[in-house]
Write a protein that holds these residues in place. Sequence first.
Motif, short mmCIF file in Angstrom:
data_model
loop_
_atom_site.label_atom_id
_atom_site.label_comp_id
_atom_site.label_asym_id
_atom_site.label_seq_id
_atom_site.Cartn_x
_atom_site.Cartn_y
_atom_site.Cartn_z
N TYR A 1 2.59 3.97 0.79
CA TYR A 1 3.75 4.81 0.29
C TYR A 1 4.09 5.90 1.04
O TYR A 1 3.42 6.87 1.62
CB TYR A 1 3.63 5.24 -1.23
CG TYR A 1 2.84 4.44 -2.53
CD1 TYR A 1 3.68 3.89 -3.24
CD2 TYR A 1 1.66 4.11 -2.34
CE1 TYR A 1 3.51 2.79 -4.17
CE2 TYR A 1 0.98 3.15 -3.33
CZ TYR A 1 1.97 2.65 -4.32
OH TYR A 1 1.55 1.73 -5.18
N VAL A 2 5.51 6.10 0.81
CA VAL A 2 6.19 7.56 1.41
C VAL A 2 7.16 7.95 0.50
O VAL A 2 7.96 6.94 -0.33
CB VAL A 2 6.98 7.19 2.70
CG1 VAL A 2 7.90 6.10 2.98
CG2 VAL A 2 7.59 8.34 3.03
N ASP A 3 6.82 8.82 -0.17
CA ASP A 3 7.77 9.49 -1.11
C ASP A 3 7.66 8.61 -2.39
O ASP A 3 8.71 8.41 -3.21
CB ASP A 3 9.08 9.98 -0.85
CG ASP A 3 9.10 11.09 -0.03
OD1 ASP A 3 8.27 11.83 0.26
OD2 ASP A 3 10.13 11.31 0.70
N GLY A 4 6.68 7.68 -2.80
CA GLY A 4 6.72 6.96 -3.73
C GLY A 4 7.10 5.49 -3.41
O GLY A 4 7.03 4.85 -4.44
N VAL A 5 7.74 5.37 -2.29
CA VAL A 5 8.12 4.06 -1.97
C VAL A 5 6.97 3.19 -1.52
O VAL A 5 6.58 3.59 -0.60
CB VAL A 5 9.21 4.05 -1.16
CG1 VAL A 5 9.66 2.52 -0.95
CG2 VAL A 5 10.58 4.90 -1.61
N ASN A 6 6.84 1.93 -2.05
CA ASN A 6 5.40 1.14 -1.49
C ASN A 6 6.14 0.12 -0.51
O ASN A 6 7.05 -0.75 -0.96
CB ASN A 6 5.29 0.26 -2.90
CG ASN A 6 4.07 -0.78 -2.38
OD1 ASN A 6 4.03 -1.81 -3.07
ND2 ASN A 6 3.34 -0.59 -1.29
N TYR A 7 6.05 0.68 0.66
CA TYR A 7 6.71 -0.19 1.85
C TYR A 7 5.63 -1.15 2.55
O TYR A 7 6.35 -1.97 3.51
CB TYR A 7 7.23 0.82 2.79
CG TYR A 7 6.39 1.73 3.47
CD1 TYR A 7 6.26 1.36 4.78
CD2 TYR A 7 6.00 2.64 3.27
CE1 TYR A 7 5.31 2.13 5.81
CE2 TYR A 7 5.22 3.61 3.90
CZ TYR A 7 4.80 3.28 4.96
OH TYR A 7 4.17 3.97 5.86
N HIS A 8 4.43 -1.01 2.18
CA HIS A 8 3.62 -1.96 2.90
C HIS A 8 2.32 -1.96 1.79
O HIS A 8 2.00 -1.26 1.38
CB HIS A 8 2.92 -1.39 4.12
CG HIS A 8 2.25 -2.28 4.96
ND1 HIS A 8 2.35 -3.59 5.01
CD2 HIS A 8 0.90 -1.98 5.63
CE1 HIS A 8 1.39 -3.93 5.85
NE2 HIS A 8 0.43 -3.07 6.03
N THR A 9 1.81 -3.61 1.93
CA THR A 9 0.77 -3.66 1.00
C THR A 9 0.11 -4.94 1.71
O THR A 9 0.48 -5.74 2.14
CB THR A 9 1.23 -4.49 -0.15
OG1 THR A 9 2.07 -3.44 -1.05
CG2 THR A 9 0.05 -4.91 -1.19
N VAL A 10 -1.37 -4.68 1.86
CA VAL A 10 -2.26 -5.50 2.30
C VAL A 10 -3.08 -6.03 1.28
O VAL A 10 -3.59 -5.38 0.52
CB VAL A 10 -3.16 -4.91 3.53
CG1 VAL A 10 -4.13 -5.98 4.12
CG2 VAL A 10 -2.21 -4.37 4.58
N THR A 11 -3.25 -7.15 0.97
CA THR A 11 -4.23 -7.90 -0.16
C THR A 11 -5.48 -8.66 0.58
O THR A 11 -5.32 -9.02 1.74
CB THR A 11 -3.48 -8.95 -0.95
OG1 THR A 11 -2.78 -9.79 -0.15
CG2 THR A 11 -2.25 -8.02 -1.72
N ALA A 12 -6.51 -8.71 -0.23
CA ALA A 12 -7.66 -9.46 0.00
C ALA A 12 -7.36 -10.94 0.72
O ALA A 12 -8.27 -11.45 1.47
CB ALA A 12 -8.74 -9.45 -0.93
N ASN A 13 -6.35 -11.62 0.21
CA ASN A 13 -6.24 -13.00 0.56
C ASN A 13 -5.65 -13.17 1.84
O ASN A 13 -5.39 -14.48 2.31
CB ASN A 13 -5.57 -13.85 -0.65
CG ASN A 13 -4.26 -13.30 -0.88
OD1 ASN A 13 -3.90 -12.29 -0.36
ND2 ASN A 13 -3.41 -14.08 -1.81
N GLN A 14 -5.10 -12.01 2.47
CA GLN A 14 -4.67 -12.18 3.89
C GLN A 14 -5.54 -12.20 4.85
O GLN A 14 -5.29 -12.72 5.84
CB GLN A 14 -3.83 -10.95 4.31
CG GLN A 14 -2.55 -10.75 3.22
CD GLN A 14 -2.01 -9.37 3.45
OE1 GLN A 14 -1.20 -8.73 2.83
NE2 GLN A 14 -1.38 -9.48 4.76
N VAL A 15 -6.92 -11.94 4.78
CA VAL A 15 -7.93 -12.36 5.59
C VAL A 15 -9.19 -12.98 4.78
O VAL A 15 -9.09 -13.02 3.57
CB VAL A 15 -8.50 -10.94 5.91
CG1 VAL A 15 -7.23 -10.11 7.06
CG2 VAL A 15 -9.25 -10.09 5.13
N ASP A 16 -10.08 -13.54 5.76
CA ASP A 16 -11.29 -14.00 4.96
C ASP A 16 -12.03 -13.15 4.24
O ASP A 16 -12.08 -11.99 4.27
CB ASP A 16 -12.09 -14.69 6.22
CG ASP A 16 -12.63 -13.79 7.15
OD1 ASP A 16 -13.72 -13.49 6.91
OD2 ASP A 16 -11.87 -13.49 8.01
#
Length: 463
Positions: A246-261
């Motif tokens: 987040y920057v100033d509360g804006v969620n601009y990037h998310t990484v989730t467990a299912n993106q990798v093994d």
Amino acid sequence: MSATSGIPRRRRALLAVLSTLGLAAAAAAAVTLPANASAPTPPTGWSQVFLDDFTGTAGTGVSSTNWQYSTGTSYPGGPANWGTGEVETMTNSTGNVSLDGNGNLRITPLRDSAGRWTSGRIETKRTDFQPPAGGKLRIEARIQMPNVTGTAAEGYWPAFWALGAPYRGNYQNWPGVGELDIMENVQGLNKVWATMHCGTSPGGPCNETTGIGNSVACPNTTCQSGFHTYATEWDRSVSPEAIRFYVDGVNYHTVTANQVDATTWNNATNHGYFVILNVAMGGGFPDAFGGGLDGDTQPGHPMVVDYVQVLQAAGGGSGTTPPPSGSRDAYGTIQAESYDSQSGTITETTSDSGGGQNIGALANGDWAVYKGVTFGSTPATQFSARVASGAAGGVSGLVEVRLDSRSAAPIGSFAVAGTGGWQSWRTIPANIGAVTGTHDVYLTFTSGQPADFVNVNWFSFGH
């Protein structure tokens, strides 16, 4: 509807109270607090597990209880030049790392008469920052990047980040043990980068040495000209597990467990982390954006840190994302779950682009309020919202915008019927009466039927 369609409204109202106190990530808002603002009080559902407000006498070093200095050009036996090609020597000198006497930390790169650079790198002594089982962890700081741009900024590389605990004392197991870059910036660009590093290098499941990252311009004021709040939220309450930036509360990037093994994710997350603040000079990241560290680069521009805090939310769904400090920008993206108060809503994970959460279970009479929305002196005449509806045929309603009072006449509205599902998202525009100044914005929901008719992910205003 999604996970909650069969829940009676009275029970949903109770769930709304239990699951959404503490309030969620908010708009792309300029931080208007003073430079020495205290860390915000943790919202309901969160506990503070670490805080440094950097109060102390001007010219003194950081708390030796909270922090340790990393000095020289590498860890003992670790990769040269901190593994990045940067050129500075890190010191514990108060010329490079000191309190300013006004509640801030200053990390200042300096260059001597022979052209040699020094700077500062501090790390939390604690290495155990991780979410509890089924819970969340939030690492947050309010920072003004070095206020230098253009040629004078070439080579500057400020950062706020965290490394997996197994790295301390080993220094050879990167990137497998994980790295979370909460705020990085180079070359004085008006941009913040967030990245997760993991897996093997080069290449591997996390695309090393680049990592899994994204960048965005700082909201409202530039990264260099003002303070902004940078945070990562590691969420074990959802499946797949997620790490949001987040920057100033804006969620601009998310990484989730299912993106990798599963092995890569486990190796990067089955342990605690420690937090790092530093300003590097030169190296691979600045070089990727033009480099140019030379005699034209101006020394003496500090990264200024108002506070660092770490929050934890227990398992069981308690604690939604804390709102940012400061006012909301009407022309930024205001996350619907960032309300200051509400009635009848729930908060749930969204599958919409960008991830995060939406508010749902919205039906006749429900509402949410967003305080301190700043429209400026040029009238806003447009409104748009990101909505979804799995309502049955014949069920529809209005999403209305009201100012300063839930009973005020709507300044605009649009109708919503079924969009094909409770996570089938559309952006719907509407005209509104001209608005200037700063107001509390109410979203109200009106329908001729008692059934839920809409979910809302975000909204924004325009001219």
